[in-house]
Design a protein around this motif. Sequence first.
Motif, mmCIF file in Angstrom:
data_model
loop_
_atom_site.group_PDB
_atom_site.id
_atom_site.type_symbol
_atom_site.label_atom_id
_atom_site.label_comp_id
_atom_site.label_asym_id
_atom_site.label_seq_id
_atom_site.Cartn_x
_atom_site.Cartn_y
_atom_site.Cartn_z
ATOM 1 N N PRO A 29 0.835 -1.208 0.000
ATOM 2 C CA PRO A 29 0.000 0.000 0.000
ATOM 3 C C PRO A 29 0.868 1.257 0.000
ATOM 4 C CG PRO A 29 -0.211 -1.197 2.092
ATOM 5 C CD PRO A 29 0.667 -2.009 1.192
ATOM 6 N N ALA A 30 0.403 2.250 -0.741
ATOM 7 C CA ALA A 30 1.138 3.516 -0.814
ATOM 8 C C ALA A 30 1.003 4.250 0.516
ATOM 9 C CB ALA A 30 0.588 4.371 -1.948
ATOM 10 N N PRO A 31 2.049 4.947 0.936
ATOM 11 C CA PRO A 31 1.972 5.701 2.196
ATOM 12 C C PRO A 31 1.019 6.886 2.043
ATOM 13 C CG PRO A 31 4.004 6.213 1.053
ATOM 14 C CD PRO A 31 3.342 5.106 0.276
ATOM 15 N N PRO A 32 0.456 7.353 3.154
ATOM 16 C CA PRO A 32 -0.440 8.516 3.059
ATOM 17 C C PRO A 32 0.348 9.784 2.758
ATOM 18 C CG PRO A 32 -0.090 7.930 5.352
ATOM 19 C CD PRO A 32 0.589 6.872 4.520
ATOM 20 N N LEU A 33 -0.336 10.752 2.157
ATOM 21 C CA LEU A 33 0.281 12.040 1.853
ATOM 22 C C LEU A 33 0.750 12.727 3.126
ATOM 23 C CD1 LEU A 33 0.965 14.375 -0.074
ATOM 24 C CD2 LEU A 33 -1.405 15.132 0.153
ATOM 25 N N THR A 34 -0.090 12.720 4.150
ATOM 26 C CA THR A 34 0.264 13.345 5.429
ATOM 27 C C THR A 34 -0.057 12.388 6.562
ATOM 28 O OG1 THR A 34 -1.871 14.306 6.068
ATOM 29 C CG2 THR A 34 -0.556 15.548 4.473
ATOM 30 N N LEU A 35 0.427 12.729 7.734
ATOM 31 C CA LEU A 35 0.060 12.001 8.950
ATOM 32 C C LEU A 35 -0.896 12.836 9.796
ATOM 33 C CD1 LEU A 35 3.524 10.442 9.875
ATOM 34 C CD2 LEU A 35 1.594 9.368 8.685
ATOM 35 N N ILE A 36 -1.498 13.847 9.191
ATOM 36 C CA ILE A 36 -2.422 14.726 9.898
ATOM 37 C C ILE A 36 -3.712 13.966 10.182
ATOM 38 C CG2 ILE A 36 -3.776 16.857 9.747
ATOM 39 C CD1 ILE A 36 -1.661 17.882 7.734
ATOM 40 N N ASP A 37 -4.176 14.043 11.417
ATOM 41 C CA ASP A 37 -5.454 13.459 11.792
ATOM 42 C C ASP A 37 -6.549 14.449 11.394
ATOM 43 O OD1 ASP A 37 -7.692 12.325 12.959
ATOM 44 O OD2 ASP A 37 -7.007 12.627 15.017
ATOM 45 N N PRO A 38 -7.443 14.072 10.473
ATOM 46 C CA PRO A 38 -8.482 15.015 10.041
ATOM 47 C C PRO A 38 -9.314 15.573 11.199
ATOM 48 C CG PRO A 38 -8.491 13.071 8.649
ATOM 49 C CD PRO A 38 -7.544 12.805 9.777
ATOM 50 N N ALA A 39 -9.508 14.787 12.243
ATOM 51 C CA ALA A 39 -10.293 15.248 13.398
ATOM 52 C C ALA A 39 -9.584 16.362 14.154
ATOM 53 C CB ALA A 39 -10.595 14.083 14.325
ATOM 54 N N SER A 40 -8.267 16.464 14.007
ATOM 55 C CA SER A 40 -7.511 17.490 14.731
ATOM 56 C C SER A 40 -7.503 18.837 13.993
ATOM 57 C CB SER A 40 -6.068 17.038 14.953
ATOM 58 O OG SER A 40 -5.353 17.054 13.719
ATOM 59 N N VAL A 41 -7.963 18.856 12.747
ATOM 60 C CA VAL A 41 -7.942 20.089 11.959
ATOM 61 C C VAL A 41 -9.080 21.002 12.409
ATOM 62 C CG1 VAL A 41 -8.120 21.069 9.643
ATOM 63 C CG2 VAL A 41 -6.887 18.929 9.996
ATOM 64 N N LEU A 87 1.148 8.417 -4.266
ATOM 65 C CA LEU A 87 1.431 7.363 -5.237
ATOM 66 C C LEU A 87 2.907 7.284 -5.592
ATOM 67 C CD1 LEU A 87 -1.718 8.100 -7.383
ATOM 68 C CD2 LEU A 87 -1.417 6.284 -5.686
ATOM 69 N N GLU A 88 3.556 8.429 -5.591
ATOM 70 C CA GLU A 88 5.009 8.527 -5.774
ATOM 71 C C GLU A 88 5.454 9.794 -5.065
ATOM 72 O OE1 GLU A 88 6.618 8.310 -9.733
ATOM 73 O OE2 GLU A 88 5.134 6.824 -10.338
ATOM 74 N N SER A 89 6.706 9.829 -4.671
ATOM 75 C CA SER A 89 7.256 11.063 -4.104
ATOM 76 C C SER A 89 8.759 11.085 -4.319
ATOM 77 C CB SER A 89 6.916 11.194 -2.622
ATOM 78 O OG SER A 89 7.685 10.320 -1.833
ATOM 79 N N PHE A 90 9.290 12.307 -4.295
ATOM 80 C CA PHE A 90 10.730 12.490 -4.443
ATOM 81 C C PHE A 90 11.103 13.798 -3.769
ATOM 82 C CE2 PHE A 90 8.488 13.850 -8.248
ATOM 83 C CZ PHE A 90 8.946 15.137 -8.471
ATOM 84 N N PRO A 91 12.376 13.956 -3.384
ATOM 85 C CA PRO A 91 12.790 15.212 -2.735
ATOM 86 C C PRO A 91 12.525 16.403 -3.657
ATOM 87 C CG PRO A 91 14.501 13.543 -2.529
ATOM 88 C CD PRO A 91 13.473 12.985 -3.465
ATOM 89 N N ALA A 92 12.040 17.480 -3.067
ATOM 90 C CA ALA A 92 11.727 18.682 -3.852
ATOM 91 C C ALA A 92 13.015 19.289 -4.392
ATOM 92 C CB ALA A 92 10.980 19.686 -2.992
#
Length: 157
Positions: A29-41, A87-92
């Motif tokens: 499985p692909a990792p999530p974009l963020t680790l932000i908990d939506p309930a905390s926003v 889906l993919e990521s790389f250093p900016a």
Amino acid sequence: MSKNLRLNLILLLVVGLLALLVWYAQPRPAPPLTLIDPASVSRIEINDLSGRHILLLKQDNVWQTQAIPARKVRIEQLLGICGTSSLESFPAPADLAPYGLEPAAIRLKLNDETLDFGTTDPLHGWRYVHYLDRIHLIADGFYHHLSAPADAWKEAP
């Protein structure tokens, strides 16, 4: 050992090896974009290049925009971005312009976390997102929320 029993054992071994091969070949499985908990926003800001600024605040578990109740369903859909797959990521790289990120077409702030949205990848149609010094490619299912006019966030009377 009879010929049939030996053949059945060999077939069972082959089936077992094929099952292991299929199990190991499954994509991770692909990792999530963020680790932000939506309930905390509790604060959402959306800005774009045209100067559009939308501020959504959650107070006492109720979302508001410009002191008017906000569309909770739309906000919940947008907050799905927190756990969407990267889906993919790389250093900016130093030059973000090729990704439509210099300047970013749309900036989303979730509390104090900033996500910049650029253009789409021409091969897959995935959206470039700059977050925490990485460029991520995500499915393009959130951009329509981010580009919606301010009135689209207000609860219908």
